[in-house]
Design a protein around this motif. Structure first.
Motif, PDB file in Angstrom:
ATOM      1  N   GLN A 126      11.573   2.685  16.481  1.00 23.42           N
ATOM      2  CA  GLN A 126      10.646   1.896  15.594  1.00 23.42           C
ATOM      3  C   GLN A 126      10.837   2.481  14.229  1.00 23.42           C
ATOM      4  OE1 GLN A 126       5.987   1.421  14.288  1.00 23.42           O
ATOM      5  NE2 GLN A 126       6.459   2.219  16.217  1.00 23.42           N
ATOM      6  N   THR A 127      11.097   1.729  13.215  1.00 20.98           N
ATOM      7  CA  THR A 127      11.524   2.149  11.962  1.00 20.98           C
ATOM      8  C   THR A 127      10.040   2.244  11.072  1.00 20.98           C
ATOM      9  OG1 THR A 127      13.561   0.574  11.582  1.00 20.98           O
ATOM     10  CG2 THR A 127      12.575   1.401   9.579  1.00 20.98           C
ATOM     11  N   VAL A 128      10.017   3.307  10.220  1.00 24.84           N
ATOM     12  CA  VAL A 128       8.658   3.704   9.695  1.00 24.84           C
ATOM     13  C   VAL A 128       9.238   4.081   8.053  1.00 24.84           C
ATOM     14  CG1 VAL A 128       6.909   5.329   9.376  1.00 24.84           C
ATOM     15  CG2 VAL A 128       7.624   4.579  11.611  1.00 24.84           C
ATOM     16  N   SER A 129       8.503   3.804   7.112  1.00 26.60           N
ATOM     17  CA  SER A 129       8.788   4.032   5.840  1.00 26.60           C
ATOM     18  C   SER A 129       8.746   5.340   5.519  1.00 26.60           C
ATOM     19  CB  SER A 129       7.862   3.235   4.687  1.00 26.60           C
ATOM     20  OG  SER A 129       7.849   3.527   3.560  1.00 26.60           O
ATOM     21  N   ASP A 130       9.597   6.100   4.938  1.00 20.85           N
ATOM     22  CA  ASP A 130       9.171   7.372   4.602  1.00 20.85           C
ATOM     23  C   ASP A 130       8.179   8.101   3.788  1.00 20.85           C
ATOM     24  OD1 ASP A 130      11.605   8.067   6.218  1.00 20.85           O
ATOM     25  OD2 ASP A 130      13.063   8.157   4.430  1.00 20.85           O
ATOM     26  N   ALA A 147       0.906  -1.264  -0.004  1.00 22.43           N
ATOM     27  CA  ALA A 147       0.223  -0.081   0.133  1.00 22.43           C
ATOM     28  C   ALA A 147       0.906   1.321  -0.119  1.00 22.43           C
ATOM     29  CB  ALA A 147      -0.752  -0.190   1.242  1.00 22.43           C
ATOM     30  N   LEU A 148       2.051   1.061   0.886  1.00 23.48           N
ATOM     31  CA  LEU A 148       2.731   2.454   0.686  1.00 23.48           C
ATOM     32  C   LEU A 148       3.765   2.500  -0.423  1.00 23.48           C
ATOM     33  CD1 LEU A 148       3.443   2.185   4.692  1.00 23.48           C
ATOM     34  CD2 LEU A 148       2.275   4.242   3.421  1.00 23.48           C
ATOM     35  N   ASP A 149       4.382   1.204  -0.888  1.00 25.95           N
ATOM     36  CA  ASP A 149       5.784   1.531  -1.615  1.00 25.95           C
ATOM     37  C   ASP A 149       5.281   0.541  -2.794  1.00 25.95           C
ATOM     38  OD1 ASP A 149       7.394   2.963   0.003  1.00 25.95           O
ATOM     39  OD2 ASP A 149       7.186   1.098   1.365  1.00 25.95           O
ATOM     40  N   GLY A 150       4.306   0.012  -3.247  1.00 25.00           N
ATOM     41  CA  GLY A 150       3.969  -0.809  -4.334  1.00 25.00           C
ATOM     42  C   GLY A 150       4.463  -2.285  -4.532  1.00 25.00           C
ATOM     43  N   ARG A 151       5.194  -2.584  -3.176  1.00 22.87           N
ATOM     44  CA  ARG A 151       6.056  -3.809  -3.262  1.00 22.87           C
ATOM     45  C   ARG A 151       6.270  -4.220  -2.001  1.00 22.87           C
ATOM     46  NH1 ARG A 151      11.302  -3.740  -6.599  1.00 22.87           N
ATOM     47  NH2 ARG A 151      10.533  -2.200  -7.913  1.00 22.87           N
ATOM     48  N   ALA A 152       6.591  -5.690  -1.887  1.00 21.42           N
ATOM     49  CA  ALA A 152       6.912  -6.335  -0.679  1.00 21.42           C
ATOM     50  C   ALA A 152       8.172  -6.052  -0.544  1.00 21.42           C
ATOM     51  CB  ALA A 152       6.766  -7.888  -0.766  1.00 21.42           C
ATOM     52  N   LEU A 153       8.484  -5.797   0.741  1.00 23.16           N
ATOM     53  CA  LEU A 153      10.071  -5.750   1.311  1.00 23.16           C
ATOM     54  C   LEU A 153      10.490  -6.775   2.268  1.00 23.16           C
ATOM     55  CD1 LEU A 153       9.932  -1.493   1.779  1.00 23.16           C
ATOM     56  CD2 LEU A 153      10.778  -2.997  -0.426  1.00 23.16           C
ATOM     57  N   THR A 154       9.677  -7.291   2.948  1.00 25.88           N
ATOM     58  CA  THR A 154       9.873  -8.195   4.165  1.00 25.88           C
ATOM     59  C   THR A 154       9.651  -9.560   3.630  1.00 25.88           C
ATOM     60  OG1 THR A 154       9.316  -6.538   5.760  1.00 25.88           O
ATOM     61  CG2 THR A 154       9.415  -8.772   6.613  1.00 25.88           C
TER      62      THR A 154
END
Length: 314
Positions: free
Chosen positions: A126-130, A43-50
């Motif tokens: 905590q890490t949050v996407s920019d 939803a945020l970046d258009g692809r899975a990162l994890t």
């Protein structure tokens, strides 16, 4: 809010909206939690990162007490709506995009802070996407400030990379069984320069060589006089079509000789031969390695920020 011990006994936290319930996470929930995290990332970046195995690794870390250190928020149908995880001074909080705007994020953040205090922590990060404006605003409103920037870097591998020869006196070979203690010592010594605490061997191994996706063939090590002086540890994540480098480390007295460059190109070549069109890795501003990766031709795909705040215990 209700304390962490009360949650374990089945009491409902006051911040939980009607129609939701919560419980601790079990290892059987790993796939469902991964789907929730990936839904947030897409939803945020258009692809899975994890990768899925990262969630499994988080839930089985030595010292983690899932009954107190994790929380899964479920909707009426039993589907995962939110996830919270706390270990030491770090937390992860995710709310499924379909359930955002209902107070679950702020509630899970309050739960995480309470749990961190219960553990005797004096801070929480905590890490949050920019790209997550709402998450960033929530943390800033809660008194969190920027700690470091993290970057996901990528390099395309359309053809087999031309390999530089190793520096004089250096031998390069793939990771072998028995290399684990030396690799642990090397990488933790290197990471001691910026990480807040040293990992135990058991914790380090759970993040690296004990993961089902650890790929020795793409994890070259550098030796000088029979001692390990450099290592790249890589993963072959099945739900990604790219190679992934989990750790890069060179012993301090051998830096500046091109060892990291040689090891990375060796890993890239292995991934290319396995049909991977690209390779990625994470780094952050505290490590100071971004210029090295950029000189190799890597570019920034995604950035995140680690936010931290002091916890008042009195």
């Amino acid at each position: 809010m209700t304390g962490t011990g009360a949650l374990g006994s089945g009491l409902r936290p006051r911040w939980l909206p009607a129609g939701y319930r919560c419980r601790p996470v079990t290892t059987a929930d790993a796939a469902a939690v991964h789907r929730l995290v990936v839904a947030c990332e897409r939803a945020l970046d258009g692809r899975a990162l994890t990768g899925a195995d990262r969630i499994s690794a988080e839930l089985t870390l030595p010292g983690l007490r899932p009954r107190e250190d994790t929380l899964l928020v479920c909707d009426r149908a039993g589907g995962p709506a939110g996830y919270g995880w706390v270990r030491g001074h770090r937390a992860r909080v995710h709310v499924h995009p379909a359930h955002q705007g209902r107070g679950l994020g702020s509630g899970l953040l309050t739960w995480a802070e309470t749990r961190a205090r219960d553990l005797g922590g004096d801070r929480l990060a905590q890490t949050v996407s920019d790209s997550d404006g709402a998450g960033t605003a929530l943390l800033r409103a809660g008194g969190y400030s920027r700690l470091v920037t993290e970057w996901l870097l990528e390099i395309a591998l359309p053809r087999e990379p031309a390999m530089p020869g190793p520096p004089a006196g250096i031998t390069v070979r793939p990771f072998r069984p028995g290399d684990e203690p030396a690799a642990y010592q090397l990488t933790e010594d290197a990471f001691d320069e910026w990480q807040p605490r040293r990992k135990s061997y058991a914790e380090w191994a759970r993040h690296t060589v004990e993961r089902a996706t650890f790929l020795p063939a793409a994890s070259p090590v550098a030796l000088a006089d029979g001692q390990m002086v450099g290592a790249v540890l890589s993963l072959d994540v099945p739900d990604h079509d790219e190679g992934y480098v989990e750790r890069v480390a060179v012993r301090r007295d051998h830096r500046g000789r091109g060892i990291a460059r040689t090891l990375l190109w060796e890993a890239f070549r292995t991934f290319h031969r396995r049909g991977r069109p690209a390779c990625t890795l994470w780094t952050h501003s505290g490590a100071g390695a971004l210029p090295l990766y950029q000189r190799l031709g890597m570019t920034v795909r995604h950035s995140s920020t680690v936010y931290c705040r002091a916890l008042v215990t009195g």
